[in-house]
Design a protein around this motif. Structure first.
Motif, PDB file in Angstrom:
ATOM      1  N   PHE A  90      -5.602  17.375  -7.087  1.00  0.00           N
ATOM      2  CA  PHE A  90      -6.060  15.685  -6.248  1.00  0.00           C
ATOM      3  C   PHE A  90      -6.139  15.249  -7.941  1.00  0.00           C
ATOM      4  O   PHE A  90      -6.599  13.790  -7.303  1.00  0.00           O
ATOM      5  CB  PHE A  90      -6.977  16.625  -5.127  1.00  0.00           C
ATOM      6  N   ILE A  91      -7.049  15.204  -8.335  1.00  0.00           N
ATOM      7  CA  ILE A  91      -7.470  14.444  -9.492  1.00  0.00           C
ATOM      8  C   ILE A  91      -6.357  13.659  -9.845  1.00  0.00           C
ATOM      9  O   ILE A  91      -6.631  11.911  -9.783  1.00  0.00           O
ATOM     10  CB  ILE A  91      -8.225  15.102 -10.105  1.00  0.00           C
ATOM     11  N   THR A 122       0.718  -1.374   0.141  1.00  0.00           N
ATOM     12  CA  THR A 122      -0.095   0.184  -0.003  1.00  0.00           C
ATOM     13  C   THR A 122       0.908   1.031  -0.142  1.00  0.00           C
ATOM     14  O   THR A 122       1.847   0.997   0.925  1.00  0.00           O
ATOM     15  CB  THR A 122      -0.654  -0.008   1.096  1.00  0.00           C
ATOM     16  N   PRO A 123       0.768   2.476  -1.009  1.00  0.00           N
ATOM     17  CA  PRO A 123       1.420   3.147  -1.012  1.00  0.00           C
ATOM     18  C   PRO A 123       1.253   4.065   0.627  1.00  0.00           C
ATOM     19  O   PRO A 123       0.404   4.136   1.257  1.00  0.00           O
ATOM     20  CB  PRO A 123       0.957   3.910  -2.754  1.00  0.00           C
ATOM     21  N   ALA A 124       2.146   4.939   1.079  1.00  0.00           N
ATOM     22  CA  ALA A 124       1.598   5.963   2.316  1.00  0.00           C
ATOM     23  C   ALA A 124       1.029   7.110   1.888  1.00  0.00           C
ATOM     24  O   ALA A 124      -0.153   7.821   2.629  1.00  0.00           O
ATOM     25  CB  ALA A 124       3.431   6.491   2.475  1.00  0.00           C
ATOM     26  N   VAL A 125       1.167   7.819   0.616  1.00  0.00           N
ATOM     27  CA  VAL A 125       0.595   8.956  -0.456  1.00  0.00           C
ATOM     28  C   VAL A 125       0.705   9.096  -1.315  1.00  0.00           C
ATOM     29  O   VAL A 125       1.213   8.302  -2.002  1.00  0.00           O
ATOM     30  CB  VAL A 125       1.685  10.317  -0.076  1.00  0.00           C
ATOM     31  N   LEU A 126      -0.518   9.942  -1.665  1.00  0.00           N
ATOM     32  CA  LEU A 126      -1.026   9.499  -3.918  1.00  0.00           C
ATOM     33  C   LEU A 126      -0.495  10.641  -3.710  1.00  0.00           C
ATOM     34  O   LEU A 126      -0.548  12.507  -2.763  1.00  0.00           O
ATOM     35  CB  LEU A 126      -2.271   9.754  -3.285  1.00  0.00           C
ATOM     36  N   VAL A 127       0.291  11.542  -4.806  1.00  0.00           N
ATOM     37  CA  VAL A 127       0.671  13.017  -5.567  1.00  0.00           C
ATOM     38  C   VAL A 127       0.078  13.702  -6.589  1.00  0.00           C
ATOM     39  O   VAL A 127       0.337  12.202  -7.041  1.00  0.00           O
ATOM     40  CB  VAL A 127       2.065  12.727  -5.034  1.00  0.00           C
ATOM     41  N   GLY A 128      -0.411  14.855  -6.605  1.00  0.00           N
ATOM     42  CA  GLY A 128      -0.447  14.987  -7.754  1.00  0.00           C
ATOM     43  C   GLY A 128       0.484  16.508  -7.877  1.00  0.00           C
ATOM     44  O   GLY A 128       0.404  17.158  -6.991  1.00  0.00           O
ATOM     45  N   VAL A 129       0.500  16.579  -9.785  1.00  0.00           N
ATOM     46  CA  VAL A 129       0.927  17.864  -9.767  1.00  0.00           C
ATOM     47  C   VAL A 129       0.094  18.703 -10.999  1.00  0.00           C
ATOM     48  O   VAL A 129      -0.407  17.641 -11.812  1.00  0.00           O
ATOM     49  CB  VAL A 129       2.393  18.001 -10.257  1.00  0.00           C
ATOM     50  N   LEU A 132      -0.296  28.804 -13.611  1.00  0.00           N
ATOM     51  CA  LEU A 132      -0.213  28.516 -12.298  1.00  0.00           C
ATOM     52  C   LEU A 132       0.015  27.046 -12.463  1.00  0.00           C
ATOM     53  O   LEU A 132       0.220  26.223 -12.984  1.00  0.00           O
ATOM     54  CB  LEU A 132      -1.365  28.376 -12.220  1.00  0.00           C
ATOM     55  N   VAL A 133       1.204  27.104 -10.716  1.00  0.00           N
ATOM     56  CA  VAL A 133       1.104  25.650 -10.647  1.00  0.00           C
ATOM     57  C   VAL A 133       1.184  24.681  -9.292  1.00  0.00           C
ATOM     58  O   VAL A 133       0.549  25.511  -8.110  1.00  0.00           O
ATOM     59  CB  VAL A 133       3.140  25.235 -10.476  1.00  0.00           C
ATOM     60  N   SER A 134       0.373  23.357  -8.844  1.00  0.00           N
ATOM     61  CA  SER A 134      -0.777  23.684  -7.606  1.00  0.00           C
ATOM     62  C   SER A 134       0.019  21.536  -7.213  1.00  0.00           C
ATOM     63  O   SER A 134       0.742  20.992  -8.674  1.00  0.00           O
ATOM     64  CB  SER A 134      -1.467  22.994  -7.846  1.00  0.00           C
ATOM     65  N   LEU A 135       0.295  21.360  -6.532  1.00  0.00           N
ATOM     66  CA  LEU A 135       1.041  19.942  -5.717  1.00  0.00           C
ATOM     67  C   LEU A 135      -0.441  19.204  -4.685  1.00  0.00           C
ATOM     68  O   LEU A 135      -0.651  20.722  -3.842  1.00  0.00           O
ATOM     69  CB  LEU A 135       1.983  19.746  -5.537  1.00  0.00           C
ATOM     70  N   ALA A 136      -0.554  18.296  -4.647  1.00  0.00           N
ATOM     71  CA  ALA A 136      -1.642  17.761  -3.636  1.00  0.00           C
ATOM     72  C   ALA A 136      -1.330  15.992  -3.133  1.00  0.00           C
ATOM     73  O   ALA A 136      -0.391  15.692  -4.038  1.00  0.00           O
ATOM     74  CB  ALA A 136      -2.969  17.590  -4.470  1.00  0.00           C
ATOM     75  N   VAL A 137      -1.709  16.258  -2.182  1.00  0.00           N
ATOM     76  CA  VAL A 137      -0.703  15.203  -1.767  1.00  0.00           C
ATOM     77  C   VAL A 137      -2.385  14.444  -0.882  1.00  0.00           C
ATOM     78  O   VAL A 137      -2.381  15.165   0.107  1.00  0.00           O
ATOM     79  CB  VAL A 137       0.090  15.154  -0.499  1.00  0.00           C
TER      80      VAL A 137
END
Length: 152
Positions: A53-54, A2-9, A136-141
């Motif tokens: 986030f998606i 199982t992954p520890a976190v999910l990341v999206g940019v 615009l740049v974004s990062l979600a965990v």
């Protein structure tokens, strides 16, 4: 495993978003944001933040809504904030754009379920975003929302 976190940019043209917001007006804002979020959310960066986030949850699952992600009033737990800071520093180094704004996020609906299945537990999220050079740049965990915030 199982992954520890999910990341999206997500990186998008600021002009493109400005034009979309002008064309869509209040309808565009209602489509993307919840009532509570309009007061405390990322403003113009809402679209790329939610797109990140998606990407983190693995796409738009059946039943998806832009309201599946809502900026929260409280900050993320310290360990998650530290992880986000580290990832934001790497993205800033790669793009040259500082991610100076941030918020914790509540995940709901279909996207919460998609993330919960991938992380095997209750989930929450956090995002950082910034702008410059017309972008615009974004990062979600997305992470398991543990009651014990001392450890990941």
């Amino acid at each position: 495993m199982t992954p520890a976190v999910l990341v999206g940019v997500d990186i998008v043209s600021a002009d493109r978003l400005t034009r979309a917001a002008e064309r869509g007006g209040a309808t565009f804002a209602r489509h993307l944001t919840t009532v509570a979020e309009r007061d405390r959310g990322p403003g113009t960066a809402t679209f790329p933040v939610k797109e990140s986030f998606i990407k983190a949850v693995g796409g738009r699952p059946p039943g998806f809504s832009w309201h599946d992600f809502e900026a929260a009033a409280q900050p993320p737990p310290p360990w998650a904030a530290g992880l986000l800071d580290e990832a934001a520093a790497e993205l800033t180094a790669a793009t040259g754009l500082a991610l100076t704004e941030g918020a914790a996020y509540v995940l709901r609906g279909a996207c919460r379920e998609a993330a919960r299945l991938r992380l095997d537990g209750p989930v929450a999220g956090a995002a950082r975003w910034g702008s410059g050079a017309g972008l615009l740049v974004s990062l979600a965990v997305v992470y398991v929302d543990r009651k014990d915030t001392r450890c990941p």
